[in-house]
Design a protein around this motif. Structure first.
Motif, PDB file in Angstrom:
ATOM      1  N   GLY A  68      39.303  23.209 124.455  1.00 42.85           N
ATOM      2  CA  GLY A  68      38.855  24.461 123.858  1.00 42.85           C
ATOM      3  C   GLY A  68      39.090  24.585 122.369  1.00 42.85           C
ATOM      4  N   TYR A  69      39.800  23.641 121.759  1.00 43.62           N
ATOM      5  CA  TYR A  69      40.104  23.718 120.338  1.00 43.62           C
ATOM      6  C   TYR A  69      38.973  23.223 119.438  1.00 43.62           C
ATOM      7  N   PRO A  70      38.366  22.050 119.716  1.00 43.97           N
ATOM      8  CA  PRO A  70      37.344  21.538 118.796  1.00 43.97           C
ATOM      9  C   PRO A  70      36.215  22.553 118.550  1.00 43.97           C
ATOM     10  N   GLY A  71      35.824  22.653 117.265  1.00 45.01           N
ATOM     11  CA  GLY A  71      34.762  23.580 116.882  1.00 45.01           C
ATOM     12  C   GLY A  71      35.221  25.013 116.717  1.00 45.01           C
ATOM     13  N   HIS A  72      36.542  25.232 116.699  1.00 42.27           N
ATOM     14  CA  HIS A  72      37.081  26.596 116.632  1.00 42.27           C
ATOM     15  C   HIS A  72      38.237  26.696 115.646  1.00 42.27           C
ATOM     16  N   TRP A  73      38.459  27.922 115.177  1.00 43.09           N
ATOM     17  CA  TRP A  73      39.706  28.295 114.507  1.00 43.09           C
ATOM     18  C   TRP A  73      40.541  28.896 115.614  1.00 43.09           C
ATOM     19  N   VAL A  74      41.797  28.490 115.761  1.00 47.58           N
ATOM     20  CA  VAL A  74      42.645  28.999 116.837  1.00 47.58           C
ATOM     21  C   VAL A  74      43.765  29.839 116.228  1.00 47.58           C
ATOM     22  N   LEU A  75      43.795  31.122 116.607  1.00 45.76           N
ATOM     23  CA  LEU A  75      44.846  32.039 116.160  1.00 45.76           C
ATOM     24  C   LEU A  75      45.959  32.010 117.192  1.00 45.76           C
ATOM     25  N   ASN A  76      47.179  31.739 116.748  1.00 44.58           N
ATOM     26  CA  ASN A  76      48.349  31.745 117.618  1.00 44.58           C
ATOM     27  C   ASN A  76      49.026  33.092 117.476  1.00 44.58           C
ATOM     28  N   CYS A  77      49.028  33.865 118.555  1.00 50.57           N
ATOM     29  CA  CYS A  77      49.519  35.239 118.511  1.00 50.57           C
ATOM     30  C   CYS A  77      50.633  35.435 119.524  1.00 50.57           C
ATOM     31  N   SER A  78      51.665  36.174 119.137  1.00 51.46           N
ATOM     32  CA  SER A  78      52.707  36.535 120.082  1.00 51.46           C
ATOM     33  C   SER A  78      53.151  37.962 119.799  1.00 51.46           C
ATOM     34  N   THR A  79      53.679  38.598 120.831  1.00 56.95           N
ATOM     35  CA  THR A  79      54.162  39.959 120.700  1.00 56.95           C
ATOM     36  C   THR A  79      55.294  40.198 121.670  1.00 56.95           C
TER      37      THR A  79
END
Length: 135
Positions: free
Chosen positions: A112-123
């Motif tokens: 799912g990563y290739p071709g994308h910007w991946v935002l790593n979010c935590s809360t």
């Protein structure tokens, strides 16, 4: 240094890492010991998700409105230029990158990563998910 609080709105994305209902214990990065809430008894927990947003014609995520907001907040929060260092903890990953992370995993090899910007979010906030019509 604490980054100024910002609010961003991203285009529709897809979760490619973590799970909003999987709460993990927060550990101290130096000691590895679990952190406690103010009561001293209850462990601190958070949840993490990686959200993949399809790339367009841009060459860097800071060229997009949401990316520009993140980038500008880093510039404001680290005025001495720390945000420009190779070890700066950006929470946005280029899914096409062939550079391994600290766990020796390349983003381009992750589903799912290739071709994308991946935002790593935590809360640390409690997130609740519901099936449509079941809340």
């Amino acid at each position: 240094m604490t980054t100024p609080a910002i609010e961003i709105t991203t285009p529709v994305g897809r979760m490619v890492a973590g799970h909003p209902m999987d709460h993990r214990i927060v550990t101290d990065q130096t000691t590895g010991i679990g952190k406690m809430q103010k009561d001293g008894v209850t462990p601190m927990t958070d949840c993490y998700v990686g959200i993949a947003i399809a790339k367009g014609s841009e060459t860097h995520w800071n060229q997009l409105p949401w990316g520009r907001d993140i980038y500008n907040a880093a510039q404001a929060g680290w005025p001495n230029g720390e945000f420009g260092g190779a070890a700066f903890a950006w929470k946005v990953v280029d899914g096409d990158s062939t550079v391994p992370n600290t766990k020796n995993k390349r983003p381009c090899d992750r589903e799912g990563y290739p071709g994308h910007w991946v935002l790593n979010c935590s809360t640390g906030l409690s997130i609740r998910c519901f099936h449509p019509g079941k809340y």
